[in-house]
Design a protein around this motif. Structure first.
Motif, PDB file in Angstrom:
ATOM      1  N   ALA A 148       0.977  -1.120  -0.098  1.00  0.00           N
ATOM      2  CA  ALA A 148       0.109   0.025  -0.014  1.00  0.00           C
ATOM      3  C   ALA A 148       0.809   1.209   0.040  1.00  0.00           C
ATOM      4  O   ALA A 148       0.488   2.283  -0.707  1.00  0.00           O
ATOM      5  CB  ALA A 148      -1.066   0.041   1.272  1.00  0.00           C
ATOM      6  N   CYS A 149       2.007   1.083   0.646  1.00  0.00           N
ATOM      7  CA  CYS A 149       2.845   2.374   0.656  1.00  0.00           C
ATOM      8  C   CYS A 149       3.423   2.595  -0.518  1.00  0.00           C
ATOM      9  O   CYS A 149       3.542   3.676  -1.123  1.00  0.00           O
ATOM     10  CB  CYS A 149       3.933   2.220   1.947  1.00  0.00           C
ATOM     11  N   ALA A 150       3.940   1.586  -1.256  1.00  0.00           N
ATOM     12  CA  ALA A 150       4.415   1.864  -2.428  1.00  0.00           C
ATOM     13  C   ALA A 150       3.570   2.215  -3.639  1.00  0.00           C
ATOM     14  O   ALA A 150       3.786   3.177  -4.261  1.00  0.00           O
ATOM     15  CB  ALA A 150       5.159   0.212  -2.902  1.00  0.00           C
ATOM     16  N   LEU A 151       2.226   1.861  -3.589  1.00  0.00           N
ATOM     17  CA  LEU A 151       1.240   2.173  -4.362  1.00  0.00           C
ATOM     18  C   LEU A 151       1.000   3.694  -4.270  1.00  0.00           C
ATOM     19  O   LEU A 151       0.986   4.593  -5.152  1.00  0.00           O
ATOM     20  CB  LEU A 151      -0.055   1.619  -4.191  1.00  0.00           C
ATOM     21  N   ALA A 152       0.997   4.153  -2.953  1.00  0.00           N
ATOM     22  CA  ALA A 152       0.929   5.679  -2.333  1.00  0.00           C
ATOM     23  C   ALA A 152       2.006   6.399  -3.075  1.00  0.00           C
ATOM     24  O   ALA A 152       1.875   7.513  -3.457  1.00  0.00           O
ATOM     25  CB  ALA A 152       0.759   5.685  -0.904  1.00  0.00           C
ATOM     26  N   HIS A 153       3.372   5.832  -2.982  1.00  0.00           N
ATOM     27  CA  HIS A 153       4.561   6.508  -3.165  1.00  0.00           C
ATOM     28  C   HIS A 153       4.382   6.860  -5.089  1.00  0.00           C
ATOM     29  O   HIS A 153       4.770   7.694  -5.169  1.00  0.00           O
ATOM     30  CB  HIS A 153       5.639   5.782  -2.809  1.00  0.00           C
ATOM     31  N   GLU A 154       3.884   5.929  -5.450  1.00  0.00           N
ATOM     32  CA  GLU A 154       3.897   5.970  -7.060  1.00  0.00           C
ATOM     33  C   GLU A 154       2.895   6.839  -7.457  1.00  0.00           C
ATOM     34  O   GLU A 154       3.102   7.775  -8.365  1.00  0.00           O
ATOM     35  CB  GLU A 154       3.534   4.521  -7.753  1.00  0.00           C
ATOM     36  N   GLU A 155       1.676   6.850  -6.662  1.00  0.00           N
ATOM     37  CA  GLU A 155       0.532   7.908  -6.891  1.00  0.00           C
ATOM     38  C   GLU A 155       1.502   9.466  -6.908  1.00  0.00           C
ATOM     39  O   GLU A 155       0.923  10.109  -7.678  1.00  0.00           O
ATOM     40  CB  GLU A 155      -0.551   7.552  -6.010  1.00  0.00           C
ATOM     41  N   LEU A 156       2.199   9.490  -5.616  1.00  0.00           N
ATOM     42  CA  LEU A 156       2.721  10.725  -5.556  1.00  0.00           C
ATOM     43  C   LEU A 156       3.654  11.261  -6.319  1.00  0.00           C
ATOM     44  O   LEU A 156       3.856  12.345  -7.070  1.00  0.00           O
ATOM     45  CB  LEU A 156       3.142  10.912  -4.121  1.00  0.00           C
ATOM     46  N   ARG A 157       4.423  10.241  -7.067  1.00  0.00           N
ATOM     47  CA  ARG A 157       5.403  10.677  -8.102  1.00  0.00           C
ATOM     48  C   ARG A 157       4.777  11.123  -9.191  1.00  0.00           C
ATOM     49  O   ARG A 157       5.189  11.984  -9.989  1.00  0.00           O
ATOM     50  CB  ARG A 157       6.388   9.340  -8.334  1.00  0.00           C
ATOM     51  N   LEU A 158       3.544  10.243  -9.714  1.00  0.00           N
ATOM     52  CA  LEU A 158       2.868  10.789 -10.685  1.00  0.00           C
ATOM     53  C   LEU A 158       2.238  12.135 -10.682  1.00  0.00           C
ATOM     54  O   LEU A 158       2.232  12.748 -11.599  1.00  0.00           O
ATOM     55  CB  LEU A 158       1.837   9.592 -11.299  1.00  0.00           C
ATOM     56  N   LEU A 159       1.693  12.311  -9.501  1.00  0.00           N
ATOM     57  CA  LEU A 159       1.247  13.878  -9.345  1.00  0.00           C
ATOM     58  C   LEU A 159       2.023  14.925  -9.299  1.00  0.00           C
ATOM     59  O   LEU A 159       1.721  15.930  -9.811  1.00  0.00           O
ATOM     60  CB  LEU A 159       0.321  13.665  -7.760  1.00  0.00           C
ATOM     61  N   HIS A 160       3.577  14.609  -8.891  1.00  0.00           N
ATOM     62  CA  HIS A 160       4.224  15.604  -8.898  1.00  0.00           C
ATOM     63  C   HIS A 160       4.769  15.827 -10.556  1.00  0.00           C
ATOM     64  O   HIS A 160       5.067  17.075 -10.816  1.00  0.00           O
ATOM     65  CB  HIS A 160       5.677  15.164  -8.342  1.00  0.00           C
ATOM     66  N   GLY A 161       4.819  14.669 -11.197  1.00  0.00           N
ATOM     67  CA  GLY A 161       5.271  14.966 -12.583  1.00  0.00           C
ATOM     68  C   GLY A 161       3.966  15.980 -13.235  1.00  0.00           C
ATOM     69  O   GLY A 161       4.215  16.633 -14.231  1.00  0.00           O
ATOM     70  N   GLU A 162       2.473  15.436 -12.949  1.00  0.00           N
ATOM     71  CA  GLU A 162       1.172  16.195 -13.565  1.00  0.00           C
ATOM     72  C   GLU A 162       1.747  17.671 -13.029  1.00  0.00           C
ATOM     73  O   GLU A 162       1.256  18.629 -13.950  1.00  0.00           O
ATOM     74  CB  GLU A 162       0.283  15.686 -12.957  1.00  0.00           C
ATOM     75  N   LEU A 163       1.994  17.897 -11.716  1.00  0.00           N
ATOM     76  CA  LEU A 163       2.074  19.348 -11.797  1.00  0.00           C
ATOM     77  C   LEU A 163       3.032  20.090 -12.466  1.00  0.00           C
ATOM     78  O   LEU A 163       3.016  21.408 -12.559  1.00  0.00           O
ATOM     79  CB  LEU A 163       2.330  19.236 -10.247  1.00  0.00           C
ATOM     80  N   ASP A 164       4.442  19.541 -12.719  1.00  0.00           N
ATOM     81  CA  ASP A 164       5.385  20.001 -13.223  1.00  0.00           C
ATOM     82  C   ASP A 164       4.917  20.315 -14.595  1.00  0.00           C
ATOM     83  O   ASP A 164       5.214  21.414 -15.059  1.00  0.00           O
ATOM     84  CB  ASP A 164       6.581  19.157 -13.232  1.00  0.00           C
ATOM     85  N   GLU A 165       4.170  19.483 -15.435  1.00  0.00           N
ATOM     86  CA  GLU A 165       3.703  19.820 -16.787  1.00  0.00           C
ATOM     87  C   GLU A 165       2.702  21.113 -16.472  1.00  0.00           C
ATOM     88  O   GLU A 165       2.635  21.816 -17.654  1.00  0.00           O
ATOM     89  CB  GLU A 165       3.002  18.499 -17.196  1.00  0.00           C
ATOM     90  N   LEU A 166       1.774  20.995 -15.551  1.00  0.00           N
ATOM     91  CA  LEU A 166       0.827  22.114 -15.454  1.00  0.00           C
ATOM     92  C   LEU A 166       1.608  23.440 -15.317  1.00  0.00           C
ATOM     93  O   LEU A 166       1.116  24.525 -15.808  1.00  0.00           O
ATOM     94  CB  LEU A 166      -0.198  22.105 -14.316  1.00  0.00           C
ATOM     95  N   ARG A 167       2.641  23.523 -14.549  1.00  0.00           N
ATOM     96  CA  ARG A 167       3.249  24.690 -14.327  1.00  0.00           C
ATOM     97  C   ARG A 167       3.923  25.246 -15.502  1.00  0.00           C
ATOM     98  O   ARG A 167       4.059  26.379 -15.706  1.00  0.00           O
ATOM     99  CB  ARG A 167       4.326  24.590 -13.049  1.00  0.00           C
ATOM    100  N   ASP A 168       4.557  24.212 -16.034  1.00  0.00           N
ATOM    101  CA  ASP A 168       5.148  24.510 -17.525  1.00  0.00           C
ATOM    102  C   ASP A 168       4.195  25.132 -18.361  1.00  0.00           C
ATOM    103  O   ASP A 168       4.524  25.910 -19.038  1.00  0.00           O
ATOM    104  CB  ASP A 168       5.761  23.327 -17.989  1.00  0.00           C
ATOM    105  N   LEU A 169       3.123  24.648 -18.482  1.00  0.00           N
ATOM    106  CA  LEU A 169       2.126  24.959 -19.251  1.00  0.00           C
ATOM    107  C   LEU A 169       1.642  26.469 -18.977  1.00  0.00           C
ATOM    108  O   LEU A 169       1.395  27.132 -19.800  1.00  0.00           O
ATOM    109  CB  LEU A 169       0.674  24.022 -19.350  1.00  0.00           C
ATOM    110  N   ALA A 170       1.512  26.720 -17.683  1.00  0.00           N
ATOM    111  CA  ALA A 170       0.813  28.194 -16.955  1.00  0.00           C
ATOM    112  C   ALA A 170       1.999  28.911 -17.685  1.00  0.00           C
ATOM    113  O   ALA A 170       1.390  30.341 -18.299  1.00  0.00           O
ATOM    114  CB  ALA A 170       0.913  28.065 -15.721  1.00  0.00           C
ATOM    115  N   GLY A 171       3.214  28.815 -17.923  1.00  0.00           N
ATOM    116  CA  GLY A 171       4.326  29.772 -18.334  1.00  0.00           C
ATOM    117  C   GLY A 171       3.815  30.356 -19.651  1.00  0.00           C
ATOM    118  O   GLY A 171       3.874  31.636 -19.983  1.00  0.00           O
ATOM    119  N   ALA A 172       3.702  29.578 -20.605  1.00  0.00           N
ATOM    120  CA  ALA A 172       3.272  30.082 -21.911  1.00  0.00           C
ATOM    121  C   ALA A 172       1.660  30.089 -22.356  1.00  0.00           C
ATOM    122  O   ALA A 172       1.179  30.226 -23.412  1.00  0.00           O
ATOM    123  CB  ALA A 172       3.844  28.958 -23.020  1.00  0.00           C
ATOM    124  N   ARG A 173       0.961  30.035 -21.269  1.00  0.00           N
ATOM    125  CA  ARG A 173      -0.424  29.993 -21.360  1.00  0.00           C
ATOM    126  C   ARG A 173      -1.027  31.173 -21.702  1.00  0.00           C
ATOM    127  O   ARG A 173      -1.959  31.375 -22.756  1.00  0.00           O
ATOM    128  CB  ARG A 173      -1.154  29.493 -20.108  1.00  0.00           C
TER     129      ARG A 173
END
Length: 561
Positions: free
Chosen positions: A158-183
């Protein structure tokens, strides 16, 4: 329990059959005779990787087969990998000279993953270098978590799944922040394009209609003149003029005067009347068409401007109006996506906070179990070490915090003080090879008791020890042997050893013998009769076969067992 092990063409072994017994089974032999080949054979049955050059020279393939009693844990495999009435399980592995392998379960083709999954319930393997893994932090954490019980495995997953979910969300946030710059820049461009297309509001087929209207307006005078001339030819307005319509009327009157005499003439008269009526109707239509033709001032210019606008859109966004519409659809979707990026960023940030809380919960659950189990593990290991000729040893499992990861937020350090007056220190810094071997055995014993639930139920996995007695001897060797025999009282144990003190305790003894008389060296595995065991122990003592003192010592070892 492992009933039989069959090996063919594996390194030095041309063919070997081991008929194993309950309790303690021992394999001995000269160094280099091939004892560890049998350990590798078992590893192949567990789905291990085949080493290069493992096939005996001159052979097409190596083959390993193990016949096991079917443990209760694998009864659920009946009807899938096993026959519905199976009472035993046979694992097999073929390794070709080219390195390709094939796996079998119950005589049916399987994959290596099946062997690994089934092997977990059949064999627990402790290799001759396994004790060195005790110095690795990950291995020490694994030991403590195993001691915590099966629930800890579920917590780790369960901890490994939660950590993987967190890693994916960090990636999603990075993409959204990059998108906001040129938005903002992209939003402005999209808004301009949509305003241009929506403002023009092009319609399907509009270009073709406008081109037709333009051509009509360009030649309106000629159209009006042609319609007027045709109307006058059919029905002239001048009173003295005779048109086609009047002539058709005269023709119709002439033939109508003789109606009823000749059927053929009557038919022709009907056609004349039809022509007269059609001529009068066409004349009227031509007159109205001519009167309706007019060019409003600026109409042609308006059409030209509209066509120029549409053609400009088609040059920018596509060769056709359909392409312009499609571009507008894409631009509108992208605009909506960018416009909602701020909301998506807020939502992703909220999901990230929730995921962090979930991970923290799993980390705390793991830590709580570890904090509870660590002193119990240390106490159990100390008790085992006392019976392994380390009565004064101190042992602790020390927990420290670290950044949260797939296995939680804890690091474990196994500490030992082998002798009185020595400070506790990490295993990797202070323990000798012999001490590590005994600690390994102590931990495996503790794990066995943990799996057995304190001895309340029988466990079916065979324990395999490949020279974990390295680096010890004398009374310590005897103590290690006693511990192995205690383990063998509740589960089958297979031990590859070089110590006579351990070999003397065997319920069944096998000797690995290397034959160099032939062109290709080969190894045989012999089950020793009781009368042969003495000679083997004499060899292990380092004496010649005729050494009376060594034989007496060997018999004393066997008698003490």
């Amino acid at each position: 329990m492992l009933h039989e092990l069959h090996v063919e063409n594996l390194l030095l072994i041309e063919r070997a059959e081991l008929d194993l017994a309950p309790g303690l089974n021992v394999l001995t032999g000269e160094t280099g005779a091939g004892k560890t080949v049998l350990a590798h054979a078992l590893d192949l049955l567990l789905g291990g990787r085949a080493r290069p050059g493992i096939v005996r020279p001159g052979a097409a393939e190596a083959y390993v087969e193990g016949r096991f009693a079917l443990p209760p844990a694998l009864c659920g495999e009946r009807g899938e990998l096993l026959a519905a009435d199976a009472e035993e399980i046979v694992l097999a592995r073929r390794v070709g000279a080219d390195g390709r392998t094939r796996a079998y379960v119950g005589g049916r083709s399987a994959n290596v993953a099946d062997l690994r999954r089934l092997g977990e319930s059949l064999l627990a393997f402790y290799g001759q270098h396994e004790h060195r893994k005790l110095t690795l932090a990950a291995a020490q954490l694994e030991i403590l978590d195993r001691f915590c019980g099966p629930e800890q495995g579920a917590r780790r997953r369960a901890c490994a799944l939660a950590h993987e979910e967190l890693r994916l969300l960090h990636g999603e946030l990075d993409e959204l922040r990059d998108l906001a710059g040129a938005r903002e820049r992209e939003l402005d461009l999209l808004a301009h394009e949509l305003a241009e297309i929506d403002g023009a509001a092009p319609q399907d087929g509009e270009v073709e209609r406008l081109q037709a209207d333009r051509e009509r307006l360009r030649r309106v005078d000629g159209l009006r003149a042609a319609a007027g001339f045709a109307a006058q030819a059919l029905a002239p307005e001048a009173p003295d003029a005779v048109g086609a319509g009047a002539l058709l009327a005269d023709a119709t009157a002439r033939v109508d005067a003789l109606a009823g005499i000749d059927e053929h003439l009557d038919e022709l008269a009907a056609r004349c009347r039809a022509l007269q009526i059609e001529a009068e109707d066409v004349a009227g239509e031509l007159a109205r068409y001519g009167e309706g033709l007019h060019a409003e001032e600026g109409a042609l210019e308006a059409i030209e401007e509209r066509l120029e606008l549409l053609e400009r859109l088609m040059r920018k966004y596509g060769p056709t109006l359909a392409d312009v519409h499609e571009h507008a659809t894409r631009a509108r979707a992208r605009h909506e996506q960018l416009a909602g990026a701020g909301v998506a960023l807020e939502q992703a940030t909220a999901r990230l906070a929730e995921a962090e809380q979930r991970l923290d919960g799993h980390v705390e659950a793991l830590r709580g179990a570890r904090e509870q189990a660590a002193p119990l593990l240390a106490q159990a290991v100390r008790e085992q070490l006392a019976s392994l000729a380390m009565p004064d040893a101190r042992f602790e499992a020390q927990l420290t915090g670290r950044d949260s990861g797939p296995t939680g937020g804890d690091a474990v350090e196994l500490l030992i003080a082998p002798n009185p007056g020595v400070d506790l220190a990490p295993l990797r810094e202070i323990a000798s090879g012999g001490e590590l071997s005994r600690i390994m055995l102590a931990l495996s014993t503790v794990a066995s008791v943990q799996e057995l639930g304190g001895g309340e139920e029988e466990h079916h996995a065979t324990l395999v020890f490949d020279e974990v007695d390295a680096g010890i001897g004398g009374h310590t060797a005897r103590a290690v042997g006693e511990r192995l025999r205690e383990l063998a009282a509740t589960r089958q144990v297979l031990c590859i050893t070089h110590l006579p003190q351990i070999a003397s305790l065997a319920d069944r003894h096998f000797s690995v013998v290397k034959d160099t008389s032939a062109e290709t060296t080969r190894t045989e595995v012999l089950r020793l009769r009781q009368s042969d065991v003495v000679a083997e122990i004499v060899r292990m003592l380092g004496a010649s076969e005729g050494d009376a003192s060594a034989r007496r010592h060997a018999r004393e070892l066997l008698k003490a067992a």
